[in-house]
Motif scaffolding. Structure first.
Motif, short mmCIF file in Angstrom:
data_model
loop_
_atom_site.label_atom_id
_atom_site.label_comp_id
_atom_site.label_asym_id
_atom_site.label_seq_id
_atom_site.Cartn_x
_atom_site.Cartn_y
_atom_site.Cartn_z
N PHE A 15 70.44 32.90 83.50
CA PHE A 15 69.95 33.07 82.13
C PHE A 15 69.82 34.55 81.76
O PHE A 15 70.12 34.95 80.64
CB PHE A 15 68.61 32.35 81.93
N LEU A 16 69.33 35.34 82.71
CA LEU A 16 69.21 36.77 82.47
C LEU A 16 70.57 37.41 82.24
O LEU A 16 70.73 38.27 81.37
CB LEU A 16 68.48 37.46 83.63
N GLY A 21 74.46 39.77 78.52
CA GLY A 21 75.82 39.75 77.98
C GLY A 21 75.83 39.57 76.48
O GLY A 21 76.59 40.22 75.76
N MET A 22 74.97 38.68 75.97
CA MET A 22 74.90 38.48 74.53
C MET A 22 74.41 39.74 73.83
O MET A 22 74.92 40.11 72.77
CB MET A 22 73.97 37.29 74.21
N GLY A 23 73.44 40.40 74.40
CA GLY A 23 72.94 41.64 73.82
C GLY A 23 74.01 42.71 73.79
O GLY A 23 74.18 43.42 72.81
N ILE A 28 78.26 45.69 70.11
CA ILE A 28 79.57 46.36 70.07
C ILE A 28 80.36 45.87 68.87
O ILE A 28 80.45 44.68 68.61
CB ILE A 28 80.37 46.07 71.36
N GLU A 29 80.93 46.82 68.11
CA GLU A 29 81.81 46.48 67.01
C GLU A 29 83.16 47.11 67.33
O GLU A 29 83.23 48.29 67.68
CB GLU A 29 81.27 47.05 65.70
N PRO A 30 84.22 46.36 67.23
CA PRO A 30 85.52 46.93 67.57
C PRO A 30 85.83 48.18 66.75
O PRO A 30 85.47 48.28 65.58
CB PRO A 30 86.52 45.81 67.22
N ALA A 31 86.51 49.11 67.36
CA ALA A 31 86.85 50.37 66.72
C ALA A 31 87.72 50.15 65.48
O ALA A 31 87.63 50.89 64.51
CB ALA A 31 87.56 51.29 67.70
#
Length: 173
Positions: A15-16, A21-23, A28-31
């Motif tokens: 779960f951790l 991973g979700m955080g 991140i936003e693609p360049a």
């Protein structure tokens, strides 16, 4: 006791990892998206209103509210420079804001003169003391708008969304 703690931590470990991973993925936003946003901003900022077809001057004296619009060829050039939806939104907003301004003038300021122009590039405001201010509408990068003049102060372009406040502030102070 040590094995109990390890067992309890081990059951939460997946779960951790998922939460971490979700955080990470959510931040991140693609360049490519960032580059596209920068390009769109640059395009929006560099579009200038095309020049007027006419070179006429409209002379104005006394208290007057001036509604200005693009001439027919200038309107076509503006339409060509913008995406269809953007142009429709510009015209829609301009139409309804001007209609609201006219209604406000009729109900709250009925004695003010109204001038409209789409065929003059220059507005010549003659103050009560005979001094003159000239405004080149090609320098105003709006599809249309409103200028207020009382014969004493310098003419002022107003925010049509706040026409009631603008009228009171300009003419009463």
């Amino acid at each position: 006791m040590n094995s109990f703690r390890d067992l309890r931590f081990a059951q939460y470990w997946p779960f951790l990892l998922i939460l971490a991973g979700m955080g990470y993925c959510g931040c991140i936003e693609p360049a490519e998206k960032e580059e596209k946003k920068e390009t769109e901003k640059a395009v929006i900022q560099t579009i200038k209103k095309p020049g007027s077809t006419y070179q006429d001057t409209l002379s104005l004296q006394g208290s007057v509210v001036v509604f200005f619009h693009p001439d027919s060829l200038q309107r076509l050039k503006i339409k060509e420079l913008n995406k269809p939806l953007v142009f429709e939104n510009l015209e829609h907003d301009n139409f309804f804001q001007m209609r609201n301004a006219r209604n406000t003038l009729a109900s709250q300021w009925p004695k003010l003169k109204i001038a409209e122009t789409s065929k003059a590039r220059y507005l010549k405001f003659i103050k009560n003391d005979k001094s003159v201010t000239i405004i080149d509408l090609d320098k105003i990068n709006d599809i249309g708008g409103i200028l207020l003049f009382n014969g004493i102060k310098a003419p002022q372009q107003v925010d049509m969304m706040n026409i009631e406040t603008e009228l009171n502030f300009y003419f009463n102070q």
